[in-house]
Structure formats: C-alpha cells, structure tokens
Design an enzyme around this catalytic site. Structure first.
Site, PDB file in Angstrom:
ATOM      1  N   GLN A 264     -41.954 -19.479  -1.714  1.00  0.00           N
ATOM      2  CA  GLN A 264     -40.707 -20.229  -1.495  1.00  0.00           C
ATOM      3  C   GLN A 264     -39.878 -19.532  -0.423  1.00  0.00           C
ATOM      4  O   GLN A 264     -39.837 -18.319  -0.365  1.00  0.00           O
ATOM      5  CB  GLN A 264     -39.887 -20.306  -2.793  1.00  0.00           C
ATOM      6  CG  GLN A 264     -40.637 -20.898  -3.976  1.00  0.00           C
ATOM      7  CD  GLN A 264     -40.765 -22.415  -3.908  1.00  0.00           C
ATOM      8  OE1 GLN A 264     -40.233 -23.065  -3.007  1.00  0.00           O
ATOM      9  NE2 GLN A 264     -41.496 -22.991  -4.851  1.00  0.00           N
ATOM     10  N   GLU A 311     -54.373 -22.175  -9.592  1.00  0.00           N
ATOM     11  CA  GLU A 311     -54.046 -22.158  -8.158  1.00  0.00           C
ATOM     12  C   GLU A 311     -55.349 -22.258  -7.367  1.00  0.00           C
ATOM     13  O   GLU A 311     -56.314 -21.565  -7.669  1.00  0.00           O
ATOM     14  CB  GLU A 311     -53.306 -20.853  -7.828  1.00  0.00           C
ATOM     15  CG  GLU A 311     -53.179 -20.521  -6.358  1.00  0.00           C
ATOM     16  CD  GLU A 311     -52.418 -21.565  -5.534  1.00  0.00           C
ATOM     17  OE1 GLU A 311     -51.358 -22.032  -5.982  1.00  0.00           O
ATOM     18  OE2 GLU A 311     -52.910 -21.894  -4.433  1.00  0.00           O
ATOM     19  N   ASP A 354     -45.866 -27.836  -9.887  1.00  0.00           N
ATOM     20  CA  ASP A 354     -45.157 -27.522  -8.635  1.00  0.00           C
ATOM     21  C   ASP A 354     -46.099 -27.794  -7.464  1.00  0.00           C
ATOM     22  O   ASP A 354     -46.536 -26.874  -6.771  1.00  0.00           O
ATOM     23  CB  ASP A 354     -44.717 -26.046  -8.667  1.00  0.00           C
ATOM     24  CG  ASP A 354     -43.843 -25.676  -7.482  1.00  0.00           C
ATOM     25  OD1 ASP A 354     -43.471 -26.575  -6.700  1.00  0.00           O
ATOM     26  OD2 ASP A 354     -43.540 -24.476  -7.344  1.00  0.00           O
ATOM     27  N   CYS A 381     -41.039 -30.891  -3.763  1.00  0.00           N
ATOM     28  CA  CYS A 381     -40.412 -30.678  -2.447  1.00  0.00           C
ATOM     29  C   CYS A 381     -40.415 -31.965  -1.629  1.00  0.00           C
ATOM     30  O   CYS A 381     -40.138 -31.926  -0.434  1.00  0.00           O
ATOM     31  CB  CYS A 381     -41.098 -29.535  -1.696  1.00  0.00           C
ATOM     32  SG  CYS A 381     -42.864 -29.757  -1.511  1.00  0.00           S
TER      33      CYS A 381
HETATM   34  C1  LIG Z   1     -45.300 -25.800  -3.671  1.00  0.00           C
HETATM   35  S1  LIG Z   1     -46.437 -24.487  -3.878  1.00  0.00           S
HETATM   36  C2  LIG Z   1     -45.863 -23.791  -5.378  1.00  0.00           C
HETATM   37  C3  LIG Z   1     -46.334 -22.413  -5.700  1.00  0.00           C
HETATM   38  C4  LIG Z   1     -45.583 -21.677  -6.789  1.00  0.00           C
HETATM   39  N1  LIG Z   1     -45.357 -22.482  -7.960  1.00  0.00           N
HETATM   40  C5  LIG Z   1     -44.289 -21.119  -6.249  1.00  0.00           C
HETATM   41  O1  LIG Z   1     -43.240 -21.709  -6.504  1.00  0.00           O
HETATM   42  O2  LIG Z   1     -44.333 -20.105  -5.554  1.00  0.00           O
HETATM   43  C6  LIG Z   1     -47.908 -25.320  -4.258  1.00  0.00           C
HETATM   44  C7  LIG Z   1     -49.084 -24.423  -4.541  1.00  0.00           C
HETATM   45  O3  LIG Z   1     -50.178 -25.241  -4.976  1.00  0.00           O
HETATM   46  C8  LIG Z   1     -51.365 -24.827  -4.352  1.00  0.00           C
HETATM   47  N2  LIG Z   1     -52.228 -26.012  -4.340  1.00  0.00           N
HETATM   48  C9  LIG Z   1     -52.253 -27.036  -3.427  1.00  0.00           C
HETATM   49  N3  LIG Z   1     -53.094 -28.002  -3.834  1.00  0.00           N
HETATM   50  C10 LIG Z   1     -53.616 -27.592  -5.028  1.00  0.00           C
HETATM   51  C11 LIG Z   1     -54.530 -28.179  -5.945  1.00  0.00           C
HETATM   52  N4  LIG Z   1     -55.051 -29.381  -5.719  1.00  0.00           N
HETATM   53  N5  LIG Z   1     -54.837 -27.491  -7.055  1.00  0.00           N
HETATM   54  C12 LIG Z   1     -54.295 -26.269  -7.304  1.00  0.00           C
HETATM   55  N6  LIG Z   1     -53.397 -25.676  -6.464  1.00  0.00           N
HETATM   56  C13 LIG Z   1     -53.061 -26.334  -5.344  1.00  0.00           C
HETATM   57  C14 LIG Z   1     -50.949 -24.315  -2.999  1.00  0.00           C
HETATM   58  O4  LIG Z   1     -51.895 -23.391  -2.496  1.00  0.00           O
HETATM   59  C15 LIG Z   1     -49.604 -23.652  -3.334  1.00  0.00           C
HETATM   60  O5  LIG Z   1     -49.779 -22.304  -3.691  1.00  0.00           O
END
Ligand SMILES: C[S@@+](CC[C@H](N)C(=O)[O-])C[C@H]1O[C@@H](n2cnc3c(N)ncnc32)[C@H](O)[C@@H]1O
Length: 424
Positions: A264, A311, A354, A381
């Site tokens: 973030q 993740e 998230d 977001c």
């Molecule tokens: C908006 S970030 C949120 C990360 C964490 N919750 C934070 O607030 O720091 C979204 C996360 O989801 C991961 N991601 C994206 N697509 C995904 C999927 N299909 N399955 C699992 N993780 C995923 C990305 O790599 C990223 O780390």
C-alpha cells in the site's frame, strides 16, 4: 476535430469532468462542475470524446491554484485545483453514485471518511525515463503526460515522500552529469515507514551498462539505499545488488517488502487502515485472500486462532511466508484465490478480500457465495469492480458498512472498505 466550448456538469470516476457536445459525452481533465471551458479533443470514438482544457472561460468559485508546477501537464494528479476537503466529498459522492449505478445499491447513511495528510504521503514512486528532448547525452526523469504516453519531466513530486524526492533529484543530477545509462526506461522505489531506507528498481531493455559502478554512485548519493535491482525487460532477467527488500513497520508489525511485491502506498494511513479493517473481529478461522506480504495477516492472527493467507505473486508470497514464519496459527498458500477456493475450500468465520483493481470476478464471488463465510470484509481500490462484485454477492450478503480511506489524495483513486454479513 477542432476545439470547442463546453459547460462541465459533474466530476466522474477517473478524475475527469463530464460535459456534452452535440449530445455526445465529453470527458475533460482538470476542470470542475459548472465551469465553462474551451477544450481540445485528444481522442474521439463513436460513444465519447476525451479532451484537455485549452482555457477555462468561467472558473468555479471553489477552484484553487495547484501547489505543483507540473499540475495540468503531468498525468499523476487530477484534483490539485480542488481544496482537499472537497476532494473527499467528491470521492464519497462518486462512490455512492457508482454503487447505485453499477451495483444497484441504494445507501442513504453516511460513508465514514478517513482523510490523509494531502501532501508527501506516497512511499512508492514509479518514474519513467526517456531520451531528453534537447540533450542527446541525457535522460529525462518524470511521469507520463496527461492523456499521453510521452514524458513530463519533473524535478520534484509534492505527493511523494521527502526520500523519494531526494531520489528524483539524484536521478536528475546523475542524468545531467551523463552518469545515468541512456538505456534506462523506468525507476521504481519504495521507502520505509520512517522514510529512511529504500529499495530501487531500474529497468532497461538490455542491461548493457556497468551495474557495479552505477550501484556505487547511487549508494554514495542516496543514503539509505538498501537494495538495487536491475530488470532486463527484454528477457525478464533480474540482478539484485543488496538485500532484495526493505523492512516496513506498521503499528506493532514489521514486514519485509521485496522489489516486486505489492505494498500500500500511503505511509500515513496504513496503521489506521489495519486498525479499522481488523477492529471488532474475533473467531476461530479467518481467510486473508489476496494477502500481499501479510499487511493484515499478522493483525488477524492476534484475533483468530487460525489464519489462512492466500497470495499468487511469487515475490509477495515469499515475503508473506517470511513475515508470518514466527506465528504458529498462520498458514500461507502461494496460489490464486480461485484455485484455493475451488480446490481446498475451508470453512471460516471471516474472509478478508483485498483484490487488485479487476476485483473478484464471477468465479471467486460464486465460490464465496457457496462457501458461505458468515462475514466478509472487502477492501477495494476500484468502486466500479466493487459495485459489480457486491451485486454478485448480494443474494447472500447484506452490506452493513462502508468506509472510504483516502489513500491517494490529489488523485481520483478511491479505497473502500465494505463490511458484509451473510443474509439469514
Ligand atoms: C490490492 S493488493 C493487496 C495486498 C495486501 N492485502 C495488502 O494490503 O498489502 C492485491 C494482492 O493480490 C495479489 N493477487 C492478484 N491476483 C491474485 C489472485 N488471482 N489470487 C491471489 N492473489 C492475487 C497481488 O499480487 C497483490 O499482492
């Protein structure tokens, strides 16, 4: 198409003002509701026109002078011409409207607003580097211009932290001295919570320069540079000089964040965000889906006997595993959320979601409807994908609370926390 004059009706998601020209919607950047503006079109399709302002002929009373000299040319900020308190109101109204239009969600109660210090809040910057338009032996450092892929050169960025501004100065200075390899095309940095240490990633189609010499020069100029990674974009080869990550403290938790991991970007609101997301929670099992490096995982582990954190990115999953290695009740899965939910569905008291900007998608929403955790917390977001996902969850989940965290002042971006309870 020639310039024309419009009256702006309202601000819409994406930072632009909506107007009409011959019945066709016109999206204009850097304007305010009620303003009369001469605009020049930069894109026209069958359905809409995108335009930039040439001259504001009748300015709105609430218009203020922007603090940043690049505002209006740089594509990074959208709202510097609007007082910060009004930016918050605009975002709340856009959130309401998007949920109503795309999610058919009518909410009359207030959305809780969490404001941020409006300047120097960013801990991360993604800079573009391009051949200098007048000096062939130099690079220009900056961001994409508004409505264009060309570069707006900058000497400073008032929404970025002081350390990141130091980096921008150093890159400009090295460029002026001819010490920055001309093949570089991007530089990305993350500074820690105290704005003391940072990692820096440089990208070029070919790593055809003396990396050791550049690393030494950057270390001399930029105190706190813990790790330098060079990415060869034509082959995806990476070379790391240093640790490969920095440590970022959020409240009581210290997190490792590597070069390629999501984190973030608002250094002021992070403790508030973690506190609000994990407030009033308790139970046996929690799922932390799209867990990143574990920003919420450790806080959830204080409230639940067992936490399963999922993740998919290799870098973030490695950070996540390292960041929770000392917690007996936490299990991590390096997997996509959809695969996890389909292959090893797990009963839980809570699922924290998230996702990235594209949202959950149909498959994940359906799997959650079936798995039926009694409580969902959805941190989004992008209000449009949030609205679409809430509509998909609506047969089984009731929206019981909305909070807006202004993680991105001066820009159109909106971070929303939606609380959902399983309908009886
Ligand atoms: C908006 S970030 C949120 C990360 C964490 N919750 C934070 O607030 O720091 C979204 C996360 O989801 C991961 N991601 C994206 N697509 C995904 C999927 N299909 N399955 C699992 N993780 C995923 C990305 O790599 C990223 O780390």
């Amino acid at each position: 198409m020639d310039s024309f004059t419009v009256r702006v009706e309202k601000l819409v998601y994406g930072g632009e003002g909506l107007a009409y020209h011959g019945g066709k919607p016109v999206f204009v950047s850097f304007v305010l509701p009620g303003e009369v503006v001469d605009v020049f079109p930069i894109e026209e399709s069958r359905k809409f026109i995108r335009a930039l302002p040439a001259q504001v002929k009748e300015a709105a009373g609430e218009r203020i002078a922007a603090d940043c000299p690049y505002f209006g040319r740089c594509g990074g900020c959208h709202y510097q011409h609007l007082p910060y308190e009004r930016q918050l109101e605009v975002k709340r109204d856009i959130l309401h409207e998007t949920l109503r239009r795309l999610g058919k969600i009518e909410r009359t109660e207030e959305i809780a607003l969490h404001a941020s210090p409006p300047w120097h809040y960013r801990n991360r910057v993604q800079l573009k580097l391009a051949p200098h338009p007048v000096a062939a032996d130099r690079l220009q450092v900056g961001f994409h211009r508004a409505g264009s892929r060309t570069l707006c050169g900058i000497e400073q960025c008032p929404i970025s932290s002081p350390k990141l501004n130091q980096l921008i100065s150093v890159l400009n200075r090295l460029s002026a001295e001819g010490a920055l390899p001309l093949s570089l095309r991007a530089a990305e940095a993350l500074a820690d919570d105290r704005d003391h240490t940072l990692w820096l990633t440089l990208a070029a189609p070919q790593l055809d320069f003396d990396r050791a010499a550049l690393a030494e020069r950057l270390r001399t100029e930029l105190d706190g540079l813990l790790s330098l990674q060079s990415v060869e974009t034509s082959t995806e080869r990476t070379e790391t000089d240093g640790l490969g990550w920095i440590y970022y403290q959020v409240g009581a938790e210290r997190l490792r964040v590597s070069h390629a991991s999501f984190f973030q970007i608002n250094r002021h609101l992070l403790p508030v965000l973690v506190e609000r997301v994990t407030q009033n929670l308790e139970g046996k099992v929690a799922l932390d889906l799209y867990a990143g490096v574990g920003l919420f995982t450790r806080a959830l582990a204080r409230k639940f006997a067992r936490v399963v954190a999922v993740e998919s990115s290799t870098a973030a999953a490695a950070d996540l595993a390292a960041n929770v290695a000392d917690l007996a009740g936490v299990e991590t899965r390096a997997s996509s959320v959809l695969d996890f939910l389909r292959q090893s569905p797990e009963k839980s008291d809570l699922a924290l979601l998230d996702p990235p900007r594209c949202g959950l998608g149909r498959g994940v929403a359906e799997a959650l409807n079936e798995l039926a955790p009694p409580r969902l917390l959805y941190l989004s977001c992008d209000p449009s994908t949030l609205a679409r996902d809430l509509a998909r969850l609506a047969p089984h989940y009731r929206l019981v609370g909305l909070e807006l965290f202004d993680l991105f002042p001066q820009t159109f971006h909106i971070e929303t926390l939606a609380r959902l309870d399983r309908a009886a």
